[in-house]
Design an enzyme around this catalytic site. Structure first.
Site, PDB file in Angstrom:
ATOM      1  N   LYS A 105     -29.439  43.243   2.728  1.00 57.59           N
ATOM      2  CA  LYS A 105     -30.570  43.585   1.830  1.00 57.59           C
ATOM      3  C   LYS A 105     -31.176  44.947   2.121  1.00 57.59           C
ATOM      4  CE  LYS A 105     -32.334  40.896   5.298  1.00 57.59           C
ATOM      5  NZ  LYS A 105     -32.006  39.623   5.886  1.00 57.59           N
ATOM      6  N   GLU A 129     -25.126  38.190  -3.410  1.00 54.83           N
ATOM      7  CA  GLU A 129     -26.007  37.020  -3.541  1.00 54.83           C
ATOM      8  C   GLU A 129     -26.781  36.706  -2.266  1.00 54.83           C
ATOM      9  OE1 GLU A 129     -26.397  34.739  -6.493  1.00 54.83           O
ATOM     10  OE2 GLU A 129     -28.116  34.667  -5.145  1.00 54.83           O
ATOM     11  N   VAL A 132     -30.603  38.108  -0.938  1.00 56.47           N
ATOM     12  CA  VAL A 132     -31.941  37.612  -1.274  1.00 56.47           C
ATOM     13  C   VAL A 132     -31.962  36.094  -1.136  1.00 56.47           C
ATOM     14  CG1 VAL A 132     -33.709  37.394  -3.074  1.00 56.47           C
ATOM     15  CG2 VAL A 132     -32.384  39.501  -2.892  1.00 56.47           C
ATOM     16  N   GLY A 187     -36.191  30.939  19.216  1.00 57.23           N
ATOM     17  CA  GLY A 187     -35.123  31.692  18.547  1.00 57.23           C
ATOM     18  C   GLY A 187     -35.257  31.725  17.035  1.00 57.23           C
ATOM     19  N   ASP A 201     -38.822  43.030   5.343  1.00 59.85           N
ATOM     20  CA  ASP A 201     -37.696  42.221   4.879  1.00 59.85           C
ATOM     21  C   ASP A 201     -37.968  41.696   3.457  1.00 59.85           C
ATOM     22  OD1 ASP A 201     -35.220  40.472   5.538  1.00 59.85           O
ATOM     23  OD2 ASP A 201     -36.731  38.991   4.990  1.00 59.85           O
ATOM     24  N   LYS A 205     -35.997  42.463  -0.234  1.00 55.92           N
ATOM     25  CA  LYS A 205     -35.507  41.410  -1.139  1.00 55.92           C
ATOM     26  C   LYS A 205     -36.157  41.535  -2.515  1.00 55.92           C
ATOM     27  CE  LYS A 205     -34.462  38.388   2.754  1.00 55.92           C
ATOM     28  NZ  LYS A 205     -35.035  37.457   3.735  1.00 55.92           N
TER      29      LYS A 205
HETATM   30  P1  NAP Z   1     -25.323  39.646  13.531  1.00 54.74           P
HETATM   31  O1  NAP Z   1     -25.340  38.236  13.962  1.00 54.74           O
HETATM   32  O2  NAP Z   1     -26.024  40.663  14.351  1.00 54.74           O
HETATM   33  O3  NAP Z   1     -23.786  40.090  13.397  1.00 54.74           O
HETATM   34  C1  NAP Z   1     -23.385  41.393  13.117  1.00 54.74           C
HETATM   35  C2  NAP Z   1     -21.882  41.497  13.282  1.00 54.74           C
HETATM   36  O4  NAP Z   1     -21.451  42.781  12.871  1.00 54.74           O
HETATM   37  C3  NAP Z   1     -21.404  41.314  14.723  1.00 54.74           C
HETATM   38  O5  NAP Z   1     -20.199  40.615  14.759  1.00 54.74           O
HETATM   39  C4  NAP Z   1     -21.193  42.759  15.205  1.00 54.74           C
HETATM   40  O6  NAP Z   1     -20.161  42.898  16.170  1.00 54.74           O
HETATM   41  C5  NAP Z   1     -20.757  43.445  13.924  1.00 54.74           C
HETATM   42  N1  NAP Z   1     -21.146  44.848  13.905  1.00 54.74           N
HETATM   43  C6  NAP Z   1     -22.399  45.356  13.868  1.00 54.74           C
HETATM   44  N2  NAP Z   1     -22.362  46.697  13.853  1.00 54.74           N
HETATM   45  C7  NAP Z   1     -21.061  47.038  13.884  1.00 54.74           C
HETATM   46  C8  NAP Z   1     -20.358  48.273  13.895  1.00 54.74           C
HETATM   47  N3  NAP Z   1     -20.997  49.446  13.880  1.00 54.74           N
HETATM   48  N4  NAP Z   1     -19.012  48.266  13.906  1.00 54.74           N
HETATM   49  C9  NAP Z   1     -18.338  47.092  13.950  1.00 54.74           C
HETATM   50  N5  NAP Z   1     -18.946  45.874  13.924  1.00 54.74           N
HETATM   51  C10 NAP Z   1     -20.277  45.864  13.908  1.00 54.74           C
HETATM   52  O7  NAP Z   1     -25.880  39.799  12.041  1.00 54.74           O
HETATM   53  P2  NAP Z   1     -26.048  38.636  10.967  1.00 54.74           P
HETATM   54  O8  NAP Z   1     -27.286  37.874  11.256  1.00 54.74           O
HETATM   55  O9  NAP Z   1     -24.787  37.934  10.782  1.00 54.74           O
HETATM   56  O10 NAP Z   1     -26.410  39.506   9.652  1.00 54.74           O
HETATM   57  C11 NAP Z   1     -25.415  40.218   8.964  1.00 54.74           C
HETATM   58  C12 NAP Z   1     -25.991  40.739   7.641  1.00 54.74           C
HETATM   59  O11 NAP Z   1     -26.374  39.627   6.830  1.00 54.74           O
HETATM   60  C13 NAP Z   1     -27.248  41.592   7.778  1.00 54.74           C
HETATM   61  O12 NAP Z   1     -27.202  42.604   6.798  1.00 54.74           O
HETATM   62  C14 NAP Z   1     -28.376  40.628   7.499  1.00 54.74           C
HETATM   63  O13 NAP Z   1     -29.528  41.260   6.985  1.00 54.74           O
HETATM   64  C15 NAP Z   1     -27.733  39.757   6.432  1.00 54.74           C
HETATM   65  N6  NAP Z   1     -28.307  38.411   6.341  1.00 54.74           N
HETATM   66  C16 NAP Z   1     -28.390  37.630   7.451  1.00 54.74           C
HETATM   67  C17 NAP Z   1     -28.896  36.343   7.352  1.00 54.74           C
HETATM   68  C18 NAP Z   1     -28.954  35.436   8.556  1.00 54.74           C
HETATM   69  O14 NAP Z   1     -29.312  34.265   8.411  1.00 54.74           O
HETATM   70  N7  NAP Z   1     -28.599  35.892   9.737  1.00 54.74           N
HETATM   71  C19 NAP Z   1     -29.346  35.858   6.106  1.00 54.74           C
HETATM   72  C20 NAP Z   1     -29.233  36.696   4.979  1.00 54.74           C
HETATM   73  C21 NAP Z   1     -28.708  37.956   5.102  1.00 54.74           C
HETATM   74  P3  NAP Z   1     -20.280  42.204  17.630  1.00 54.74           P
HETATM   75  O15 NAP Z   1     -20.210  40.740  17.375  1.00 54.74           O
HETATM   76  O16 NAP Z   1     -19.108  42.714  18.378  1.00 54.74           O
HETATM   77  O17 NAP Z   1     -21.598  42.654  18.181  1.00 54.74           O
HETATM   78  N1  HSE Z   2     -35.351  37.392   8.836  1.00 53.74           N
HETATM   79  C1  HSE Z   2     -35.039  36.747   7.601  1.00 53.74           C
HETATM   80  C2  HSE Z   2     -36.053  35.623   7.361  1.00 53.74           C
HETATM   81  C3  HSE Z   2     -33.615  36.214   7.664  1.00 53.74           C
HETATM   82  O1  HSE Z   2     -36.862  35.302   8.256  1.00 53.74           O
HETATM   83  O2  HSE Z   2     -36.075  35.066   6.267  1.00 53.74           O
HETATM   84  C4  HSE Z   2     -32.812  36.256   6.415  1.00 53.74           C
HETATM   85  O3  HSE Z   2     -32.965  37.342   5.586  1.00 53.74           O
END
Ligand code: NAP
Ligand code: HSE
Length: 428
Positions: A105, A129, A132, A187, A201, A205
């Site tokens: 986002k 999708e 947001v 966490g 954030d 969105k």
């Molecule tokens: P995360 O747990 O921090 O995972 C990021 C992944 O990307 C890790 O595997 C990391 O590698 C890899 N990575 C990061 N920078 C890199 C680089 N420069 N080169 C190669 N690999 C790289 O993040 P996440 O929570 O999955 O979130 C991912 C995206 O989804 C974000 O844009 C976030 O805003 C979005 N999102 C997340 C959620 C949620 O619930 N978490 C919900 C909605 C949207 P390593 O494993 O080796 O560190």
């Molecule tokens: N930090 C975000 C939240 C996670 O608390 O909703 C997903 O975008």
């Protein structure tokens, strides 16, 4: 089985959800799009990291060129986060003729215009999708099912962390700092909570929601933003007294030409559907000039809900790319159960003559028919007939109906005044 190969950029929370869903729901996915979706490369930063997914080591790379130069990869899924190099990798993937799915986002809110332009000029699809409200399919609904509407208003609880904090403050009367600390210890909240608690954030969105809802370019910098750090327990007390809840709302309104875009703590009437959205849940309330009011509710984060939205986008691309409008092959044969085989809980109100021993007689009829009781209430006294109310544990409908017949044969039972099935919202 024909395969579509994808390159996964990132194997963190969302990437591992995508991996698990593609594996667990393989058959459903094939049934829904006619292709097997195979992850053929995974980009990560640290190749030595321990991971809790069973992807083979040979799929991992730390060199994006391995994915970019692989002509077999049709779809690049960016779930790595951050602005650079995510932006560069998405644009390069599009230049190479690959479709892109992203959950990012922050990137889309800030650089969406450039990415949308590139996807158009290269004739590739770009879907986002998950960016947001995580697992809630709100963007595709706006883009597709609501395409015949002028969206007048979109109003959402789109940040789970702040909703958790505000819900806990309201329930327990505790202050912001202590709830935040507890959420961090568990966490639920990031160690650096700024993006969530200061509303950044939610502003990202809202920008994306606004672009799609109002069909216009919206700059992130034009969205008013205020976080929840100033909310005191006393504000929540006053809100309650006045009939309101306090929620961090992302609000977009089309005022007939001008658009309002703002994120801030908001008093919302307790009877409004958004007021009862608690804990980490997200919800988006939308008003279309044809459809009227709509509300979407669900999980806004987490590996599986977010992965669900990402996989949905991948399938959408597979179907569009191959002009698949309808998949008719190999649906399972499933029969509708006869009603007597249904299992649920029951509320049963029985009118009886108020005589000693009647409750025992009724209970034994339930027992004889294998119906277990969870609670019994007697209403009314000193009247010739009184209500006995029973709530059962999960029971088979056929057994309940037989128990009712047996109970009606008891002399002191006047009538089964009502039998209402109870749904708790989840299967137990
Ligand atoms: P995360 O747990 O921090 O995972 C990021 C992944 O990307 C890790 O595997 C990391 O590698 C890899 N990575 C990061 N920078 C890199 C680089 N420069 N080169 C190669 N690999 C790289 O993040 P996440 O929570 O999955 O979130 C991912 C995206 O989804 C974000 O844009 C976030 O805003 C979005 N999102 C997340 C959620 C949620 O619930 N978490 C919900 C909605 C949207 P390593 O494993 O080796 O560190
Ligand atoms: N930090 C975000 C939240 C996670 O608390 O909703 C997903 O975008």
């Amino acid at each position: 089985m024909e395969k579509v190969k994808i390159g996964l950029l990132g194997m963190g929370t969302v990437g591992s959800g995508v991996w698990k869903i593609l594996k667990t729901n393989r058959d459903e996915i094939i049934r829904n799009c006619g292709y097997e979706i195979e992850v053929s490369k995974i980009l990560v930063k640290d190749l030595g990291k321990q991971r809790d997914v069973d992807a083979p080591d040979e799929l991992y790379t730390d060199d994006f060129e391995d994915i970019l130069s692989d002509d077999g990869i049709d779809i690049v899924v960016e779930v790595m986060g951050g602005i650079e190099p995510a932006r560069e990798y998405i644009l390069k993937s599009m230049d190479a003729g690959k479709h892109v799915v992203s959950a990012n986002k922050a990137l889309i809110a800030d650089h969406g215009k450039e990415i949308f332009k590139k996807s158009k000029s290269k004739g590739v699809m770009f879907l986002y999708e998950a960016s947001v409200a995580g697992g809630i399919p709100v963007l595709s609904s706006i883009r597709e099912s609501l395409a015949g509407n002028r969206v007048e208003e979109v109003m959402g609880i789109v940040n789970g962390t702040t909703n958790y904090i505000l819900t806990k403050m309201a329930k327990e009367g505790v202050d912001f700092e202590s709830v935040l600390k507890e959420a961090q210890d568990k966490g639920y909240a990031e160690l650096d909570p700024t993006a969530d608690v200061e509303g950044y954030d939610a502003a990202h969105k809202l920008t994306i929601l606004g672009i799609l809802s109002f069909g216009t370019d919206i700059e992130l910098s034009s969205v008013y933003r205020e976080g929840i750090t100033n909310i005191q327990p006393i504000d929540i007390e006053y809100a309650k007294e006045l009939g309101y809840a306090i929620k961090l709302l992302a609000i977009g309104k089309d005022r007939g030409g001008d658009i309002e875009m703002r994120v801030h703590p908001t008093f919302i009437p307790l009877e409004h559907p958004l007021a009862s959205v608690g804990d980490v849940f997200n919800a988006v309330f939308l008003k279309g000039n044809a459809v009227g009011d709509l509300m979407f509710y669900g999980r806004g984060a987490g590996d599986m809900p977010t992965g669900s939205a990402v996989v949905g986008d991948i399938i959408d691309i597979v179907k569009n790319r191959n002009n698949i409008y309808y998949i008719s092959n190999s649906r399972d044969e499933k029969l509708v159960k006869p009603m007597e085989e249904t299992v649920c809980k029951y509320y049963i109100r029985i009118m009886v003559k108020d005589k000693p021993g009647v409750l025992g007689k009724i209970a034994s009829k339930f027992g004889k028919n294998n119906v277990s009781l969870s609670s019994v209430i007697q209403k009314g006294r000193k009247t010739p007939t009184v209500s006995l109310v029973f709530i059962t544990h999960n029971s088979r409908e056929g057994n309940i109906q037989e128990a009712m017949e047996d109970i009606l044969s008891i002399e002191e039972v006047v009538e089964i005044a009502n039998l209402i099935r109870v749904e708790n919202g989840v299967d137990e």
